[in-house]
Design a protein around this motif. Structure first.
Motif, mmCIF file in Angstrom:
data_model
loop_
_atom_site.group_PDB
_atom_site.id
_atom_site.type_symbol
_atom_site.label_atom_id
_atom_site.label_comp_id
_atom_site.label_asym_id
_atom_site.label_seq_id
_atom_site.Cartn_x
_atom_site.Cartn_y
_atom_site.Cartn_z
ATOM 1 N N LYS A 35 0.857 -1.193 0.000
ATOM 2 C CA LYS A 35 0.000 0.000 0.000
ATOM 3 C C LYS A 35 0.892 1.242 0.000
ATOM 4 O O LYS A 35 1.927 1.245 0.681
ATOM 5 N N THR A 207 5.484 -5.481 10.517
ATOM 6 C CA THR A 207 6.843 -4.999 10.788
ATOM 7 C C THR A 207 7.170 -4.984 12.286
ATOM 8 O O THR A 207 8.242 -5.424 12.710
ATOM 9 N N GLY A 224 5.358 -4.450 5.553
ATOM 10 C CA GLY A 224 5.425 -3.285 4.677
ATOM 11 C C GLY A 224 6.631 -2.412 4.998
ATOM 12 O O GLY A 224 7.625 -2.397 4.272
ATOM 13 N N ALA A 225 6.542 -1.690 6.104
ATOM 14 C CA ALA A 225 7.541 -0.672 6.444
ATOM 15 C C ALA A 225 8.977 -1.208 6.483
ATOM 16 O O ALA A 225 9.903 -0.530 6.033
ATOM 17 N N ARG A 231 5.707 4.723 5.757
ATOM 18 C CA ARG A 231 4.726 5.290 4.812
ATOM 19 C C ARG A 231 4.433 6.733 5.200
ATOM 20 O O ARG A 231 4.263 7.044 6.374
HETATM 21 C C1 LIG Z 1 -0.254 -2.075 6.315
HETATM 22 C C2 LIG Z 1 -0.573 -3.459 6.690
HETATM 23 C C3 LIG Z 1 0.433 -4.376 7.035
HETATM 24 C C4 LIG Z 1 1.910 -4.041 7.061
HETATM 25 O O1 LIG Z 1 2.205 -3.121 8.052
HETATM 26 P P1 LIG Z 1 3.715 -2.676 8.348
HETATM 27 O O2 LIG Z 1 3.660 -2.141 9.705
HETATM 28 O O3 LIG Z 1 4.055 -1.656 7.314
HETATM 29 O O4 LIG Z 1 4.558 -3.887 8.227
HETATM 30 C C5 LIG Z 1 0.041 -5.665 7.352
HETATM 31 N N1 LIG Z 1 -1.244 -6.035 7.364
HETATM 32 C C6 LIG Z 1 -2.241 -5.181 7.048
HETATM 33 C C7 LIG Z 1 -3.632 -5.672 7.068
HETATM 34 C C8 LIG Z 1 -1.934 -3.868 6.701
HETATM 35 O O5 LIG Z 1 -2.926 -3.026 6.381
#
Ligand SMILES: *Cc1c(COP(=O)(O)O)cnc(C)c1O
Length: 234
Positions: A35, A207, A224-225, A231
């Motif tokens: 995302k 993360t 993600g992060a 982000r």
């Molecule tokens: C954004 C998101 C993640 C990843 O989050 P991070 O903290 O960036 O690793 C995982 N699961 C869902 C459902 C998310 O929306």
């Protein structure tokens, strides 16, 4: 660090967490959560070996989709809340919906997938902290039971396990009880051998807490992060 280096670092931490728990690292998949991440950086992650990707909004992925044309071997999962009026679009764009949280949505996805002659994997999203602001099925809810009971008739979708986003705690260790509760729920459901339901996947850990989630039995972590950097708020 490049995206490839960050992925490598995450994989190492995953391996260590698996070994601490006496698990085989190969049992645990790394999903890259993209995302707000643009197509060029997604391609970098794919080139660095990521196969499973997660997006949390249908609309955002629909816009990126064009720019990702020709990207081979990627599997796209929707991990954010899905409104049933977007089920058709989701069934068209995604390979899996990891955030199934109502019977109504299950039926819509099933109808859409069938009409497109597609097959979608789904996970049941469980709301472990009884958090009103978050979506997900309560572990003992009638809604959860009604989805499980309908599973054999829900053609076009295959229930493959559970997903959760537990309540946030600064200390990831404090999240351990939620992860272990999800593992136990999965065991309980698997033991019922419900027709049309398999429980191979346990998607938990991000993360902040993926190592604890792995120690507690995650088979997929959603990161993600740690891969793409923090982000910026949209
Ligand atoms: C954004 C998101 C993640 C990843 O989050 P991070 O903290 O960036 O690793 C995982 N699961 C869902 C459902 C998310 O929306």
């Amino acid at each position: 660090m490049s995206i490839a280096e960050k992925i490598e670092a995450v994989r190492l931490r995953m391996e260590k967490a698996a070994r601490r728990a006496g698990r085989r690292p190969e049992e645990i998949a790394l999903m890259a959560v993209t995302k707000t991440v643009d197509a060029a950086r997604i391609r970098e992650a794919r080139a660095a070996g990521i196969r499973i990707f997660g997006e949390n909004r249908v609309q955002e992925f629909a816009l990126k989709h064009e720019a990702l044309r020709g990207l081979e071997g990627a599997e796209w999962h929707l991990i954010g809340h899905l409104q049933s009026n977007k089920a058709g679009k989701a069934a068209e764009l995604f390979d899996a919906v990891d955030s199934l949280d109502s019977l109504k949505l299950a039926k819509k996805l099933s109808e859409s997938a069938q009409s497109m002659d597609r097959s979608l994997d789904v996970l049941l999203e469980i709301n472990l902290g009884d958090e009103a602001a978050k979506s997900g099925l309560a572990p003992d809810s009638e809604e959860l039971e009604s989805i499980l009971a309908a599973a054999p008739e829900l053609e076009g979708i295959r229930i493959r396990g559970l997903m959760a986003i537990p309540p946030f705690h600064d200390d990831p260790n404090s999240m351990r009880p939620y992860f272990s509760a999800l593992r136990k729920l999965r065991q309980k459901l698997a033991a019922r051998s419900l027709p049309g339901v398999s429980m191979e996947t346990l998607s938990m850990g991000m993360t902040h807490d993926f190592e604890i989630a792995i120690e507690e039995g995650a088979t997929c972590v959603r990161v993600g992060a740690a891969i793409f950097g923090p982000r910026t708020k949209a």
